[in-house]
Each structure stands twice: as structure tokens, then as C-alpha cells.
Write a protein that holds these residues in place. Structure first.
Motif, short mmCIF file in Angstrom:
data_model
loop_
_atom_site.label_atom_id
_atom_site.label_comp_id
_atom_site.label_asym_id
_atom_site.label_seq_id
_atom_site.Cartn_x
_atom_site.Cartn_y
_atom_site.Cartn_z
N TRP A 38 6.85 2.41 17.49
CA TRP A 38 6.04 1.33 18.07
C TRP A 38 6.93 0.40 18.90
CZ3 TRP A 38 1.81 -0.72 14.13
CH2 TRP A 38 0.90 0.31 13.89
N LEU A 83 -0.31 -1.71 10.03
CA LEU A 83 -0.17 -0.84 8.86
C LEU A 83 0.85 0.25 9.20
CD1 LEU A 83 -1.08 0.07 6.01
CD2 LEU A 83 -2.71 1.59 7.17
N ILE A 84 1.96 0.18 8.52
CA ILE A 84 3.06 1.13 8.78
C ILE A 84 3.69 1.48 7.45
CG2 ILE A 84 5.31 1.47 9.89
CD1 ILE A 84 4.64 -0.78 11.83
N THR A 85 3.99 2.75 7.25
CA THR A 85 4.89 3.09 6.15
C THR A 85 6.07 3.88 6.72
OG1 THR A 85 3.61 5.04 5.54
CG2 THR A 85 3.15 3.04 4.31
N GLN A 90 5.95 8.47 3.71
CA GLN A 90 4.54 8.72 4.04
C GLN A 90 3.91 9.81 3.17
OE1 GLN A 90 4.50 9.19 8.32
NE2 GLN A 90 5.03 7.04 8.64
N THR A 91 2.58 9.78 3.13
CA THR A 91 1.72 10.67 2.33
C THR A 91 1.98 10.57 0.83
OG1 THR A 91 3.08 12.66 2.51
CG2 THR A 91 1.48 12.33 4.25
N ASN A 92 2.46 9.42 0.39
CA ASN A 92 2.63 9.16 -1.04
C ASN A 92 1.68 8.07 -1.55
OD1 ASN A 92 4.86 10.83 -2.12
ND2 ASN A 92 6.01 9.88 -0.45
N GLY A 93 0.77 7.65 -0.70
CA GLY A 93 -0.21 6.67 -1.16
C GLY A 93 0.14 5.22 -0.89
N ALA A 94 1.27 4.97 -0.22
CA ALA A 94 1.70 3.57 -0.04
C ALA A 94 0.79 2.81 0.94
CB ALA A 94 3.14 3.52 0.45
N ALA A 95 0.35 3.48 2.00
CA ALA A 95 -0.51 2.79 2.97
C ALA A 95 -1.83 2.40 2.31
CB ALA A 95 -0.75 3.66 4.19
N LYS A 96 -2.37 3.30 1.53
CA LYS A 96 -3.63 3.01 0.84
C LYS A 96 -3.44 1.85 -0.14
CE LYS A 96 -7.56 5.52 -0.86
NZ LYS A 96 -8.11 6.85 -0.97
N ASN A 114 -8.15 -1.07 14.70
CA ASN A 114 -8.01 0.01 15.67
C ASN A 114 -7.06 1.05 15.07
OD1 ASN A 114 -9.69 -1.00 17.88
ND2 ASN A 114 -8.24 -2.70 17.84
N THR A 116 -4.98 4.50 14.45
CA THR A 116 -4.31 5.66 15.05
C THR A 116 -4.89 6.92 14.40
OG1 THR A 116 -2.60 5.62 13.35
CG2 THR A 116 -2.13 4.40 15.38
N ALA A 119 -4.03 7.46 10.82
CA ALA A 119 -4.57 6.56 9.79
C ALA A 119 -6.09 6.67 9.62
CB ALA A 119 -4.22 5.12 10.16
N ARG A 121 -8.20 8.95 8.62
CA ARG A 121 -8.74 9.50 7.38
C ARG A 121 -8.58 8.50 6.23
NH1 ARG A 121 -6.66 14.99 4.46
NH2 ARG A 121 -6.48 13.94 2.46
N TYR A 123 -8.60 5.22 6.48
CA TYR A 123 -9.61 4.16 6.61
C TYR A 123 -10.99 4.68 6.23
CZ TYR A 123 -5.98 1.60 9.14
OH TYR A 123 -4.82 0.97 9.48
C1 LIG Z 1 -0.80 6.07 9.06
C2 LIG Z 1 0.19 5.73 7.96
C3 LIG Z 1 0.23 4.23 7.77
C4 LIG Z 1 -0.28 6.41 6.68
O1 LIG Z 1 0.64 6.03 5.68
P1 LIG Z 1 0.84 6.86 4.34
O2 LIG Z 1 1.71 6.04 3.47
O3 LIG Z 1 1.27 8.22 4.67
O4 LIG Z 1 -0.64 6.91 3.80
P2 LIG Z 1 -1.06 7.26 2.33
O5 LIG Z 1 -0.01 8.10 1.69
O6 LIG Z 1 -1.46 6.01 1.63
O7 LIG Z 1 -2.31 8.17 2.58
C5 LIG Z 1 -3.61 7.70 2.48
C6 LIG Z 1 -4.55 8.85 2.80
O8 LIG Z 1 -4.29 9.42 4.07
C7 LIG Z 1 -3.93 10.79 3.94
N1 LIG Z 1 -2.89 11.04 4.88
C8 LIG Z 1 -1.73 10.39 5.02
N2 LIG Z 1 -1.03 10.91 6.04
C9 LIG Z 1 -1.78 11.90 6.56
C10 LIG Z 1 -1.62 12.81 7.62
N3 LIG Z 1 -0.51 12.80 8.39
N4 LIG Z 1 -2.60 13.69 7.89
C11 LIG Z 1 -3.73 13.69 7.14
N5 LIG Z 1 -3.93 12.87 6.12
C12 LIG Z 1 -2.97 11.99 5.82
C13 LIG Z 1 -3.45 10.94 2.54
O9 LIG Z 1 -3.60 12.26 2.07
C14 LIG Z 1 -4.39 10.02 1.85
O10 LIG Z 1 -5.68 10.62 1.78
P3 LIG Z 1 -6.60 10.44 0.50
O11 LIG Z 1 -6.90 8.99 0.41
O12 LIG Z 1 -7.77 11.27 0.84
O13 LIG Z 1 -5.75 10.94 -0.62
C15 LIG Z 1 1.63 6.24 8.31
O14 LIG Z 1 1.53 7.62 8.63
C16 LIG Z 1 2.27 5.50 9.46
O15 LIG Z 1 2.93 4.48 9.27
N6 LIG Z 1 2.10 6.05 10.67
C17 LIG Z 1 2.65 5.44 11.89
C18 LIG Z 1 2.02 4.10 12.19
C19 LIG Z 1 0.52 4.16 12.23
O16 LIG Z 1 -0.07 5.02 12.87
N7 LIG Z 1 -0.13 3.22 11.52
C20 LIG Z 1 -1.57 3.11 11.45
C21 LIG Z 1 -2.04 2.01 12.32
S1 LIG Z 1 -3.80 1.92 12.41
#
Ligand SMILES: CC(C)(COP(=O)(O)OP(=O)(O)OC[C@H]1O[C@@H](n2cnc3c(N)ncnc32)[C@H](O)[C@@H]1OP(=O)(O)O)[C@@H](O)C(=O)NCCC(=O)NCCS
Length: 299
Positions: A38, A83-85, A90-96, A114, A116, A119, A121, A123
């Protein structure tokens, strides 16, 4: 939805805990957004912290591994963003976990964000509903073709502090609610133009330093011609330099104008809402519409 959010979460080999985004080192936030590609500068994070609230995920040695923020607009509506992890987390549940904490802090609040692609799925799983596409247009600005005459009886000029109330009132139906605090803050840091028919404001526009250059937004206008008329002086001011516009208009004369200014679509995100009546207004209901967002986080 169960909103009892645990205070700690085991993430892979990590355990992370919440902290207030206001209490962490700005450079750590900056490093987090850089890690996901970003463009935010440290100053952009600070501007967001000045206006919003948020949580970060800290590990045991206080490294920032995630963040999420919300920006209240009155008592019952907020926009969500940042929202960033960290990629290794990532994919460990931290964003949720971060999102659930925000939702639990704001009972009775409707939200807009808004999303990305990465994210969306997440939301959806929190009951957010997809509304429309945002086109992130950016590039090296160039002068568009010759200007049409201003709409009849209209006068284009720089906005003054005394115009701010008119901007706030004009913007409210397009944004969904009044946002006096945010507009006042943007007004301070932006170059601002207004188009007036007689005394009445019929369009406004702002541009400010952000990320790799400048961002043109928000733009509010009654019609597309008026939106283009207030966008044009900003493009002139930034010709030859990096300019970005986030707009819901992917086709039609406003989109064509943005392309002609050398700002092709770079990416898209999706506006999503949680709660009723918090989508953006549309063109044609003579209340005005937003042709460009202030930012993806603040809307
Ligand atoms: C988008 C983002 C915040 C997700 O963070 P994360 O920590 O991986 O998310 P979580 O582990 O909490 O996943 C939450 C859900 O999304 C799903 N998920 C996470 N990453 C995914 C991926 N790349 N593809 C599909 N599903 C995904 C998880 O399986 C989980 O689904 P569930 O609730 O059905 O179990 C992270 O990928 C990120 O920082 N991306 C770059 C910045 C960005 O795009 N931010 C969003 C701004 S709107």
C-alpha cells in the motif's frame, strides 16, 4: 453473530493481543502497509489516526502484525478501513478477529467499507453486502482535451473557509450522512474548488498530497458536467505528476474524462455495507452524487 471477542488469540506460533492504534509507533504502521504494497506515507497514517479509531494486533515483543480502523460519522454510521495483516500472519483468522473487535465496540452502528478482492469473503462472512465497484484510477496526469464552456450561469472558484458549511450540506446526501469533521479536516489539507450557480453550490472538489503523489477527491456534483468542471483545475495543477482518483464511475463521460487525463484503472475494490441506508447517493436525484472518494478508508 457472536460478538464476544477473546482478548488473546493464538496465531500459528504467535500469540497476538490488541492495542489501540493511537498508542503504537507510526513507523510500525507505515511498515505494515508497505508490507502489503500500500502507498500510504507515515503522514497519511497520522491523518487517519487523527480522524479515526482502531486496533492493532501486537505480538509478545510489541511488533505490529495487524491493524483495522473505523471512522465515525455521527452516532450510528462509520466507515471502516486500514484492515491489514502482516503477510506471514495471513489466513490465520487475525483479520476477522480485528474486525469482530471493532464491530463489538460499535453496537447499533451501520458500516460502509471498500473491500479489496482478498478481503471480500471475510466481509461477507461478517454479513456485509456488496453494493458497487470502485475504480482506482491513477497515473501521470496530463491535460485533457479543451474544456467545454462552464454550465450556463455558473462560476468556478477556489473555496473559502466560509463555504465549508455549504460543502458539508451539499455532500451529506451523496455520502449518506453529514461528515463535518472529516470535511473540515480535508479542507485544511486540500486545494478546494466550488462551482456556484448564483449563490448555490452545485459541485465541489478537493485534492491533497497522499501516497505516491496527490489524490483528487472527494468530488461531489449534481451532474457529470459539473463534476468534470470542478475536477479539471486539479488535473491542471498536477499535470506531469502522479495523481489518483477513486470513483464509482467505470463508464460514461466522467470515466472517459479521467482516462483522458492519463489516469487509467489500476485496480478495483468493492463498496460493501452492513446496515440499511448507508450506500452512497446516485446521480439524477437532484441531491448530488460523489464522483470521487476522499479515500478508500474514509469513503
Ligand atoms: C485481506 C486480509 C486483511 C485478510 O487477512 P487474514 O488475516 O488473512 O484474514 P483471516 O485469516 O482473518 O481470514 C478471514 C476469512 O477470509 C478467508 N481468507 C483469508 N485470506 C484469504 C484468501 N487469500 N483467499 C480466500 N479466502 C481468504 C479466511 O479463510 C477466512 O474465511 P472464513 O471466515 O470463511 O474462515 C489480508 O490478506 C491483507 O492484509 N491483505 C492486504 C491488505 C488488504 O487487502 N486489506 C483489506 C482491505 S479492505
Amino acid at each position: 453473530m457472536d460478538l464476544k471477542v477473546p482478548e488473546k488469540l493464538h496465531v500459528d506460533a504467535f500469540q497476538v493481543h490488541f492495542a489501540d492504534v493511537a498508542d503504537v509507533d507510526l513507523e510500525q504502521l507505515h511498515a505494515l502497509s508497505i508490507a502489503v504494497g500500500w502507498p500510504h506515507r507515515a503522514e497519511d497514517w497520522q491523518a487517519l489516526r487523527d480522524l479515526g479509531h482502531g486496533f492493532v494486533a501486537l505480538d509478545d515483543i510489541d511488533r505490529v502484525l495487524g491493524a483495522a480502523m473505523w471512522f465515525p460519522h455521527g452516532e450510528t454510521f462509520a466507515t471502516l478501513g486500514m484492515l491489514i495483516t502482516s503477510p506471514r500472519l495471513q489466513t490465520n483468522g487475525a483479520a476477522k478477529w480485528l474486525m469482530q473487535r471493532i464491530l463489538s465496540e460499535c453496537p447499533g452502528t451501520s458500516f460502509r467499507l471498500n473491500a479489496t478482492r482478498a478481503a471480500r469473503r471475510l466481509y461477507r462472512s461478517l454479513d456485509f453486502v456488496q453494493q458497487r465497484t470502485v475504480f482506482q484510477c491513477q497515473g501521470k496526469a496530463r491535460k485533457p482535451g479543451p474544456a467545454h464552456e462552464l454550465p450556463a450561469g455558473c462560476d468556478l472558484r477556489r473555496l473559502r473557509a466560509s463555504d465549508l458549511d455549504a460543502v458539508i450540506a451539499f455532500d451529506a446526501p451523496a455520502f449518506a450522512v453529514p461528515r463535518p469533521v472529516h470535511l473540515a479536516s480535508l479542507f485544511e489539507s486540500s486545494l478546494c474548488y466550488g462551482l456556484f450557480r448564483g449563490e448555490a453550490l452545485v459541485a465541489y472538489s478537493m485534492s491533497r498530497a497522499f501516497g505516491r503523489g496527490h489524490v483528487l477527491g472527494p468530488i461531489g456534483a449534481l451532474s457529470v458536467d459539473e463534476a468534470i468542471a470542478v475536477a479539471r483545475p486539479h488535473v491542471d495543477a498536477h499535470t506531469g505528476r502522479f495523481l489518483r482518483v477513486d470513483t464509482h464511475f467505470g463508464t460514461g463521460p466522467f470515466a472517459s474524462f479521467i482516462q483522458d487525463c492519463g489516469l487509467p484503472v489500476f485496480d478495483t475494490v468493492t463498496t460493501m455495507t452492513l446496515g440499511e441506508g448507508v450506500d452512497y447517493g446516485t446521480v439524477g436525484d437532484d441531491k448530488g452524487a460523489l464522483f470521487a472518494l476522499a479515500s478508500q478508508s474514509m469513503g
